[in-house]
Write a protein that holds these residues in place. Structure first.
Motif, PDB file in Angstrom:
ATOM      1  N   THR A  26       0.902  -1.249  -0.032  1.00 21.25           N
ATOM      2  CA  THR A  26      -0.164  -0.019   0.010  1.00 21.25           C
ATOM      3  C   THR A  26       0.840   1.177  -0.042  1.00 21.25           C
ATOM      4  OG1 THR A  26      -0.100   0.166   2.527  1.00 21.25           O
ATOM      5  CG2 THR A  26      -1.646  -1.435   1.008  1.00 21.25           C
ATOM      6  N   GLU A  27       0.264   2.338  -0.183  1.00 18.83           N
ATOM      7  CA  GLU A  27       0.956   3.730  -0.041  1.00 18.83           C
ATOM      8  C   GLU A  27       1.733   3.851   1.339  1.00 18.83           C
ATOM      9  OE1 GLU A  27      -1.459   6.734  -0.935  1.00 18.83           O
ATOM     10  OE2 GLU A  27      -1.819   6.069  -3.126  1.00 18.83           O
ATOM     11  N   CYS A  28       0.933   3.356   2.539  1.00 14.59           N
ATOM     12  CA  CYS A  28       1.732   3.615   3.668  1.00 14.59           C
ATOM     13  C   CYS A  28       2.648   2.537   3.996  1.00 14.59           C
ATOM     14  CB  CYS A  28       0.605   3.539   4.768  1.00 14.59           C
ATOM     15  SG  CYS A  28       0.005   1.745   4.903  1.00 14.59           S
ATOM     16  N   ALA A  29       2.515   1.404   3.945  1.00 14.05           N
ATOM     17  CA  ALA A  29       3.410   0.298   4.289  1.00 14.05           C
ATOM     18  C   ALA A  29       3.189  -1.207   3.746  1.00 14.05           C
ATOM     19  CB  ALA A  29       3.623   0.280   5.755  1.00 14.05           C
ATOM     20  N   PRO A  30       4.100  -1.952   3.619  1.00 12.81           N
ATOM     21  CA  PRO A  30       3.596  -3.322   3.334  1.00 12.81           C
ATOM     22  C   PRO A  30       2.833  -3.772   3.983  1.00 12.81           C
ATOM     23  CG  PRO A  30       6.061  -3.271   2.793  1.00 12.81           C
ATOM     24  CD  PRO A  30       5.712  -1.812   3.758  1.00 12.81           C
ATOM     25  N   LEU A  31       1.989  -4.743   3.808  1.00 10.60           N
ATOM     26  CA  LEU A  31       1.054  -5.571   4.620  1.00 10.60           C
ATOM     27  C   LEU A  31       0.953  -6.833   4.324  1.00 10.60           C
ATOM     28  CD1 LEU A  31      -2.321  -3.208   4.503  1.00 10.60           C
ATOM     29  CD2 LEU A  31      -0.162  -2.995   6.292  1.00 10.60           C
ATOM     30  N   GLN A  32       1.009  -7.729   5.480  1.00 11.00           N
ATOM     31  CA  GLN A  32       1.216  -9.240   5.150  1.00 11.00           C
ATOM     32  C   GLN A  32      -0.123 -10.016   6.047  1.00 11.00           C
ATOM     33  OE1 GLN A  32       4.172 -12.102   6.959  1.00 11.00           O
ATOM     34  NE2 GLN A  32       4.972 -11.969   5.142  1.00 11.00           N
ATOM     35  N   PHE A  33      -0.891 -10.472   5.309  1.00 12.31           N
ATOM     36  CA  PHE A  33      -2.007 -11.239   5.772  1.00 12.31           C
ATOM     37  C   PHE A  33      -1.893 -12.794   5.770  1.00 12.31           C
ATOM     38  CE2 PHE A  33      -3.641  -7.104   4.239  1.00 12.31           C
ATOM     39  CZ  PHE A  33      -4.600  -6.830   5.259  1.00 12.31           C
ATOM     40  N   SER A  34      -2.175 -13.275   6.981  1.00 13.13           N
ATOM     41  CA  SER A  34      -2.055 -14.904   6.883  1.00 13.13           C
ATOM     42  C   SER A  34      -3.367 -15.404   7.086  1.00 13.13           C
ATOM     43  CB  SER A  34      -0.964 -15.049   8.045  1.00 13.13           C
ATOM     44  OG  SER A  34       0.227 -14.816   7.705  1.00 13.13           O
ATOM     45  N   VAL A  94      -7.320 -11.899  -1.439  1.00 14.00           N
ATOM     46  CA  VAL A  94      -7.141 -11.292  -0.355  1.00 14.00           C
ATOM     47  C   VAL A  94      -7.053  -9.821  -0.935  1.00 14.00           C
ATOM     48  CG1 VAL A  94      -5.889 -10.831   1.724  1.00 14.00           C
ATOM     49  CG2 VAL A  94      -6.310 -13.204   1.100  1.00 14.00           C
ATOM     50  N   PHE A  95      -7.724  -8.905  -0.487  1.00 20.19           N
ATOM     51  CA  PHE A  95      -7.633  -7.331  -1.198  1.00 20.19           C
ATOM     52  C   PHE A  95      -8.132  -6.484  -0.052  1.00 20.19           C
ATOM     53  CE2 PHE A  95     -11.511  -9.271  -2.775  1.00 20.19           C
ATOM     54  CZ  PHE A  95     -12.309  -8.531  -2.708  1.00 20.19           C
ATOM     55  N   ILE A  96      -7.728  -5.232  -0.389  1.00 15.95           N
ATOM     56  CA  ILE A  96      -8.298  -4.018   0.380  1.00 15.95           C
ATOM     57  C   ILE A  96      -8.573  -3.061  -0.678  1.00 15.95           C
ATOM     58  CG2 ILE A  96      -7.058  -4.446   2.643  1.00 15.95           C
ATOM     59  CD1 ILE A  96      -4.890  -2.416   1.711  1.00 15.95           C
ATOM     60  N   PHE A  97      -9.376  -1.922  -0.145  1.00 19.27           N
ATOM     61  CA  PHE A  97      -9.993  -0.932  -1.037  1.00 19.27           C
ATOM     62  C   PHE A  97     -10.286   0.121  -0.130  1.00 19.27           C
ATOM     63  CE2 PHE A  97     -13.348  -3.736  -1.082  1.00 19.27           C
ATOM     64  CZ  PHE A  97     -14.418  -2.788  -0.513  1.00 19.27           C
ATOM     65  N   PRO A  98      -9.938   1.499  -0.354  1.00 22.00           N
ATOM     66  CA  PRO A  98     -10.127   2.417   0.275  1.00 22.00           C
ATOM     67  C   PRO A  98     -11.772   2.867   0.163  1.00 22.00           C
ATOM     68  CG  PRO A  98      -9.155   3.382  -1.494  1.00 22.00           C
ATOM     69  CD  PRO A  98      -8.893   1.920  -1.636  1.00 22.00           C
ATOM     70  N   PRO A  99     -12.473   3.408   1.039  1.00 25.59           N
ATOM     71  CA  PRO A  99     -13.763   4.214   0.830  1.00 25.59           C
ATOM     72  C   PRO A  99     -13.517   5.340   0.411  1.00 25.59           C
ATOM     73  CG  PRO A  99     -13.127   4.313   3.007  1.00 25.59           C
ATOM     74  CD  PRO A  99     -12.080   3.579   2.535  1.00 25.59           C
ATOM     75  N   ARG A 100     -14.547   6.087   0.021  1.00 23.51           N
ATOM     76  CA  ARG A 100     -14.433   7.473  -0.597  1.00 23.51           C
ATOM     77  C   ARG A 100     -13.858   8.628   0.259  1.00 23.51           C
ATOM     78  NH1 ARG A 100     -20.333   8.452  -3.581  1.00 23.51           N
ATOM     79  NH2 ARG A 100     -20.224   6.602  -5.072  1.00 23.51           N
ATOM     80  N   THR A 101     -13.912   8.538   1.630  1.00 28.89           N
ATOM     81  CA  THR A 101     -13.391   9.664   2.531  1.00 28.89           C
ATOM     82  C   THR A 101     -13.166   8.697   3.650  1.00 28.89           C
ATOM     83  OG1 THR A 101     -15.615  10.007   3.397  1.00 28.89           O
ATOM     84  CG2 THR A 101     -14.561  11.486   1.554  1.00 28.89           C
ATOM     85  N   SER A 102     -12.067   9.295   4.546  1.00 30.55           N
ATOM     86  CA  SER A 102     -11.872   8.995   5.793  1.00 30.55           C
ATOM     87  C   SER A 102     -11.031  10.201   6.829  1.00 30.55           C
ATOM     88  CB  SER A 102     -10.994   7.604   5.813  1.00 30.55           C
ATOM     89  OG  SER A 102      -9.787   7.888   5.276  1.00 30.55           O
ATOM     90  N   LEU A 103     -11.221  10.121   8.089  1.00 34.33           N
ATOM     91  CA  LEU A 103     -10.455  11.013   8.774  1.00 34.33           C
ATOM     92  C   LEU A 103      -9.729  10.480   9.949  1.00 34.33           C
ATOM     93  CD1 LEU A 103     -10.427  14.176   8.591  1.00 34.33           C
ATOM     94  CD2 LEU A 103     -12.091  14.198  10.328  1.00 34.33           C
ATOM     95  N   PRO A 104      -8.726  10.384  10.043  1.00 34.96           N
ATOM     96  CA  PRO A 104      -7.591  11.053   8.993  1.00 34.96           C
ATOM     97  C   PRO A 104      -7.577  10.593   7.708  1.00 34.96           C
ATOM     98  CG  PRO A 104      -6.342  10.382  11.271  1.00 34.96           C
ATOM     99  CD  PRO A 104      -7.866   9.787  10.990  1.00 34.96           C
ATOM    100  N   ALA A 105      -7.182  11.190   6.643  1.00 34.80           N
ATOM    101  CA  ALA A 105      -7.482  10.837   5.292  1.00 34.80           C
ATOM    102  C   ALA A 105      -6.248   9.663   5.179  1.00 34.80           C
ATOM    103  CB  ALA A 105      -6.951  12.055   4.383  1.00 34.80           C
ATOM    104  N   GLY A 106      -6.657   8.879   4.301  1.00 33.50           N
ATOM    105  CA  GLY A 106      -5.440   7.827   3.774  1.00 33.50           C
ATOM    106  C   GLY A 106      -5.116   6.841   4.454  1.00 33.50           C
TER     107      GLY A 106
END
Length: 363
Positions: free
Chosen positions: A82-90, A137-149
């Motif tokens: 992701t933009e923030c950091a590598p994620l690992q799901f098990s 296995v996947f993630i996706f962001p919603p339209r908005t969040s606070l804090p953003a991103g």
């Protein structure tokens, strides 16, 4: 990744101790196009449940029989960048000892130095080889969040013979690199006042009340810790959550926290708040050129727990509820000591009977 750093968090607790509010969905929303996961792998392990090894580079899946040994745990690992950091799901697949062809699936996420359980375990009946499962296995962001991103929706689907089964879903996966918490309007942040080897005390003001938040670490086994949070204000307090298990690849002293409250419109004013609890660890850079600066200046934040109805305040004006308010008056004979008083809750274990020579008893 070293093999001895992974452990089955669900071997200690079979359900997530921290419950998060998720929104029910009848169907999947439209998904924007994202890059596929960086990679995935599967491992097979024989041994005690508390000694699960990290997935090796190669896997031996040559067995043709479908039944897994009761001491086996299959670990399917998926990496997402992701933009923030590598994620690992098990995804862990464990056989049910007393139910043939039944398997419990559990999910964990590792980011930076911390691995923790997500969602609640799911039990499935499988007539296919549990060593040859295929997950999306996947993630996706919603339209908005606070804090953003830093808010993501998480989905884990199992694919069997062309059929897709949704196994795990979480709409409140909060993780980000240096989020802008200043964008959270009206937030009041707690400040670290004291820290020991296994306890941290943060102090803040919530509804004009001075509140201490006490965080405790408890070592379960090597590298595995239990986290709890309680609060105290004016001589009274309670536990907010406990038994949040985490696998740490660092000392607990490296981990810090961010606690803040947001006032909610209420009557009386200042009685209701949203409370947020985030975990913070130094950012682990995978770029040698930037590691010297990024590790000292950046942090990865994960939201561990939240409450939308934290009720506390100082000097609350209950008369603001209106002229029809009826306020109780304490009986002049109370409080009084009652012995062998019948409890209205039969499930509650009564404390030991007070001895006759105790303080305050008649002689």
């Amino acid at each position: 990744m070293p093999a001895n750093l992974h452990s089955n968090l669900w071997s200690v607790i079979r359900q997530d101790s921290i419950t998060t509010t998720t929104r029910e969905e009848d169907e999947e929303p439209f998904l924007p196009v994202y890059e596929p996961p960086v990679g995935s792998k599967v491992s097979r392990y024989r041994g005690p449940p508390l000694a699960l090894a990290r997935s090796p580079t190669t896997s031996n899946l040559s067995e043709s029989f479908l039944q897994m040994d009761s001491q086996e745990t299959m670990v399917y690992t998926y990496n997402l960048l992701t933009e923030c950091a590598p994620l690992q799901f098990s995804v862990l697949v464990e056989p049910e000892a007393d139910q043939p062809n039944h398997y419990t699936l559990s999910l964990s996420m590792k980011v930076g130095y911390v691995e923790r359980a997500l969602c609640a375990p799911v039990t499935l009946r499988l007539s296919i080889d549990p060593r040859r499962l295929d997950f999306s296995v996947f993630i996706f962001p919603p339209r908005t969040s606070l804090p953003a991103g830093c808010l993501y929706h998480l989905r884990v689907w199992l694919q069997t013979a062309g059929i897709d089964h949704r196994i795990f879903s979480d709409n409140d996966l909060w993780v980000g690199k240096d989020p802008d918490f200043r964008s959270v309007g009206d937030a009041t942040f707690a400040v670290l006042r004291n820290a020991t080897q296994d306890m941290l005390i943060y102090q803040g003001i919530v509804g004009r009340a001075h509140v201490s938040f006490i965080i405790r670490w408890k070592l379960v086994e090597v590298g595995l810790y239990s986290l709890s949070l309680e609060y105290e204000a004016g001589g009274a307090g309670r536990t907010l959550f406990e038994d949040c298990y985490m696998r740490l690849e660092c000392e607990p002293q490296i981990v810090t926290f961010l606690i803040y409250s947001i006032p909610v419109t209420s009557t009386p004013h200042g009685a209701s708040h949203r409370l947020r609890f985030w975990l913070r660890t130094p950012f682990v850079s995978h770029s040698p050129a930037s590691s010297a600066t990024s590790q000292s200046e950046s942090y990865i934040y994960q939201r561990i727990w939240k409450s939308d109805d934290f009720k506390i305040g100082a000097g609350l004006n209950f008369e603001a509820l209106g002229p029809r308010l009826v306020m109780g008056v304490r009986d002049p004979d109370s409080p009084r000591i009652e012995r062998d008083f019948p409890s209205l809750n039969p499930n509650r274990q009564r404390s030991a009977r007070t001895p006759t020579n105790a303080i305050g008893s008649s002689r």
